[in-house]
Design an enzyme around this catalytic site. Structure first.
Site, PDB file in Angstrom:
ATOM      1  N   GLY A 114      -6.657  11.265   0.954  1.00 22.21           N
ATOM      2  CA  GLY A 114      -8.028  10.865   0.652  1.00 22.21           C
ATOM      3  C   GLY A 114      -8.050   9.399   0.249  1.00 22.21           C
ATOM      4  CG  ASN A 140       2.224   3.854   5.960  1.00 19.54           C
ATOM      5  OD1 ASN A 140       1.424   4.492   5.279  1.00 19.54           O
ATOM      6  ND2 ASN A 140       2.342   2.526   5.832  1.00 19.54           N
ATOM      7  CE1 TYR A 151      -8.284   4.312   9.103  1.00 19.75           C
ATOM      8  CE2 TYR A 151      -9.665   5.973   8.056  1.00 19.75           C
ATOM      9  CZ  TYR A 151      -8.446   5.332   8.186  1.00 19.75           C
ATOM     10  OH  TYR A 151      -7.384   5.720   7.387  1.00 19.75           O
ATOM     11  CE  LYS A 199      -5.318   6.537  10.079  1.00 19.50           C
ATOM     12  NZ  LYS A 199      -3.844   6.526   9.950  1.00 19.50           N
ATOM     13  N   GLY A 259       0.796  -1.217   0.000  1.00 15.79           N
ATOM     14  CA  GLY A 259       0.000   0.000   0.000  1.00 15.79           C
ATOM     15  C   GLY A 259       0.833   1.273   0.000  1.00 15.79           C
ATOM     16  CG  ASP A 315       2.105  -6.011  15.915  1.00 17.00           C
ATOM     17  OD1 ASP A 315       1.567  -4.900  16.115  1.00 17.00           O
ATOM     18  OD2 ASP A 315       1.473  -7.077  15.916  1.00 17.00           O
TER      19      ASP A 315
HETATM   20  N1  LIG Z   1      -6.134   3.689   1.609  1.00 11.56           N
HETATM   21  C1  LIG Z   1      -6.740   4.821   1.928  1.00 11.56           C
HETATM   22  O1  LIG Z   1      -7.770   5.207   1.331  1.00 11.56           O
HETATM   23  C2  LIG Z   1      -6.176   5.713   3.016  1.00 11.56           C
HETATM   24  C3  LIG Z   1      -6.681   7.007   3.112  1.00 11.56           C
HETATM   25  C4  LIG Z   1      -6.200   7.845   4.101  1.00 11.56           C
HETATM   26  C5  LIG Z   1      -5.220   7.388   4.972  1.00 11.56           C
HETATM   27  N2  LIG Z   1      -4.751   6.115   4.866  1.00 11.56           N
HETATM   28  C6  LIG Z   1      -3.743   5.698   5.831  1.00 11.56           C
HETATM   29  O2  LIG Z   1      -2.564   5.350   5.138  1.00 11.56           O
HETATM   30  C7  LIG Z   1      -1.828   4.378   5.894  1.00 11.56           C
HETATM   31  C8  LIG Z   1      -1.510   3.202   4.993  1.00 11.56           C
HETATM   32  O3  LIG Z   1      -2.741   2.596   4.596  1.00 11.56           O
HETATM   33  P1  LIG Z   1      -2.894   1.735   3.256  1.00 11.56           P
HETATM   34  O4  LIG Z   1      -3.996   2.328   2.484  1.00 11.56           O
HETATM   35  O5  LIG Z   1      -1.569   1.522   2.631  1.00 11.56           O
HETATM   36  O6  LIG Z   1      -3.452   0.383   3.905  1.00 11.56           O
HETATM   37  P2  LIG Z   1      -3.087  -1.145   3.688  1.00 11.56           P
HETATM   38  O7  LIG Z   1      -2.757  -1.450   2.275  1.00 11.56           O
HETATM   39  O8  LIG Z   1      -4.186  -1.876   4.367  1.00 11.56           O
HETATM   40  O9  LIG Z   1      -1.728  -1.314   4.528  1.00 11.56           O
HETATM   41  C9  LIG Z   1      -1.736  -1.200   5.914  1.00 11.56           C
HETATM   42  C10 LIG Z   1      -0.299  -1.415   6.382  1.00 11.56           C
HETATM   43  O10 LIG Z   1      -0.281  -1.263   7.811  1.00 11.56           O
HETATM   44  C11 LIG Z   1       0.312  -2.447   8.358  1.00 11.56           C
HETATM   45  N3  LIG Z   1      -0.179  -2.731   9.696  1.00 11.56           N
HETATM   46  C12 LIG Z   1      -1.453  -2.975  10.101  1.00 11.56           C
HETATM   47  N4  LIG Z   1      -1.475  -3.233  11.422  1.00 11.56           N
HETATM   48  C13 LIG Z   1      -0.183  -3.162  11.857  1.00 11.56           C
HETATM   49  C14 LIG Z   1       0.453  -3.331  13.102  1.00 11.56           C
HETATM   50  N5  LIG Z   1      -0.234  -3.672  14.203  1.00 11.56           N
HETATM   51  N6  LIG Z   1       1.795  -3.159  13.180  1.00 11.56           N
HETATM   52  C15 LIG Z   1       2.512  -2.836  12.084  1.00 11.56           C
HETATM   53  N7  LIG Z   1       1.984  -2.691  10.856  1.00 11.56           N
HETATM   54  C16 LIG Z   1       0.649  -2.847  10.753  1.00 11.56           C
HETATM   55  C17 LIG Z   1      -0.047  -3.554   7.382  1.00 11.56           C
HETATM   56  O11 LIG Z   1       0.799  -4.658   7.595  1.00 11.56           O
HETATM   57  P3  LIG Z   1       0.336  -6.202   7.267  1.00 11.56           P
HETATM   58  O12 LIG Z   1       0.637  -6.421   5.815  1.00 11.56           O
HETATM   59  O13 LIG Z   1       1.158  -7.029   8.195  1.00 11.56           O
HETATM   60  O14 LIG Z   1      -1.136  -6.293   7.548  1.00 11.56           O
HETATM   61  C18 LIG Z   1       0.205  -2.824   6.069  1.00 11.56           C
HETATM   62  O15 LIG Z   1       1.582  -2.773   5.787  1.00 11.56           O
HETATM   63  C19 LIG Z   1      -2.723   4.016   7.077  1.00 11.56           C
HETATM   64  O16 LIG Z   1      -2.317   4.731   8.213  1.00 11.56           O
HETATM   65  C20 LIG Z   1      -4.095   4.458   6.628  1.00 11.56           C
HETATM   66  O17 LIG Z   1      -4.942   4.726   7.717  1.00 11.56           O
HETATM   67  C21 LIG Z   1      -5.204   5.271   3.904  1.00 11.56           C
END
Ligand SMILES: NC(=O)c1ccc[n+]([C@@H]2O[C@H](COP(=O)([O-])OP(=O)(O)OC[C@H]3O[C@@H](n4cnc5c(N)ncnc54)[C@H](OP(=O)(O)O)[C@@H]3O)[C@@H](O)[C@H]2O)c1
Length: 252
Positions: free
Chosen positions: A183, A87, A152, A156, A20, A64
């Protein structure tokens, strides 16, 4: 606006770097000449591709963020970090009528807020010593609650509050703090959004994040949707709340 940051030659740590937005940030840091990136992930086997592509510039770290012992061990090992990217994030779809809602909220809080807090506590000394940079990857949902994602958004919002505290408390020690508010982005996290929902690509978001960090922006809105929300947040927080509430308003 804070002082600008130079990524070239720096040492960074990215949590949740295996997929991601975290993976895209890690690749973008390396593309911009970071000397070394500690790629942190719960399962280091998921970092093989990164290590193959970038060799010794990528140092895999088992981490973790809900595990205080692992955070402390990472902080003991990675004493040369200039840029810390909090992140790692968790999102579980839920509704106010869901009887599991408190457990879901706790799990999200444990990663999105307490995880960021543990990392800040663990790495504060290193960031102060190196005059470093903290980047908290939040969400537009943390600036005003998106009622489709109530718990969620709350987690945040807590993380956003921590970002504000870190900025005020660490500025005198020479640490720069960036809040990042993306976003909807096309990752695993949004796989269940309805088809046709517009999402940014993680690479585009990572570019926006690093551009904002290099430019010294305190609030980074890394994609066009986020930039729109950011404008409304600055001009009318209450108007933004009403606009997001309208997304779940019952039909008249
Ligand atoms: N996607 C969106 O629309 C969006 C929008 C705004 C903000 N964000 C933020 O952007 C950041 C990245 O999200 P993403 O979209 O890339 O999501 P994602 O693809 O679901 O990836 C989440 C990442 O966080 C890791 N993670 C989850 N729980 C963890 C823990 N307890 N310890 C360490 N690592 C952990 C996951 O590792 P595993 O592979 O081990 O599960 C994965 O690498 C997050 O903070 C999210 O809230 C995302």
């Amino acid at each position: 606006m804070q002082g600008s940051t130079r990524i070239e030659g720096s040492v960074a740590l990215v949590t949740g770097s295996n997929r991601g937005i975290g993976l895209a940030i890690t690749e973008a840091l390396l593309d911009r000449g970071a000397a070394k990136v500690y790629a942190a992930a719960r399962d280091v086997r998921t970092l093989e591709g990164l290590r193959r592509r970038h060799g010794s510039r990528v140092v895999a770290l088992e981490l973790d963020v809900t595990d205080g012992g692992q955070v402390a061990e990472a902080a003991r090992r990675a004493v040369d970090v200039d840029l810390l990217f909090n992140n790692a994030g968790a999102f579980e779809p839920t509704a106010l009528t869901d009887e599991r809602i408190v457990e879901v909220a706790r799990r999200e809080m444990e990663v999105n807020y307490f995880g960021a807090l543990r990392m800040l506590r663990g790495f504060a000394d290193t960031l102060v010593r190196r005059g470093g940079v903290l980047v908290n990857v939040g969400s537009v949902a943390g600036l005003s609650n998106v009622p489709l994602q109530p718990t969620y958004s709350a987690s945040k919002a807590a993380q956003h509050s921590l970002t504000q505290a870190a900025r005020a408390l660490l500025a005198a020690d020479g640490v720069t703090v960036h809040g990042v508010y993306p976003g909807p982005t096309d990752t695993e996290m949004t796989r269940d959004l309805p088809p046709g929902f517009e999402k940014a690509q993680p690479e585009q978001v990572a570019k926006g994040i690093l551009d904002g960090v290099e430019a010294g922006e305190e609030y980074v809105f890394p994609d066009p949707f986020a930039a729109g929300i950011g404008g409304q947040f600055h001009s009318s927080p209450r108007g933004l709340e009403q606009q997001l509430a309208a997304l779940v308003a019952p039909p008249e």
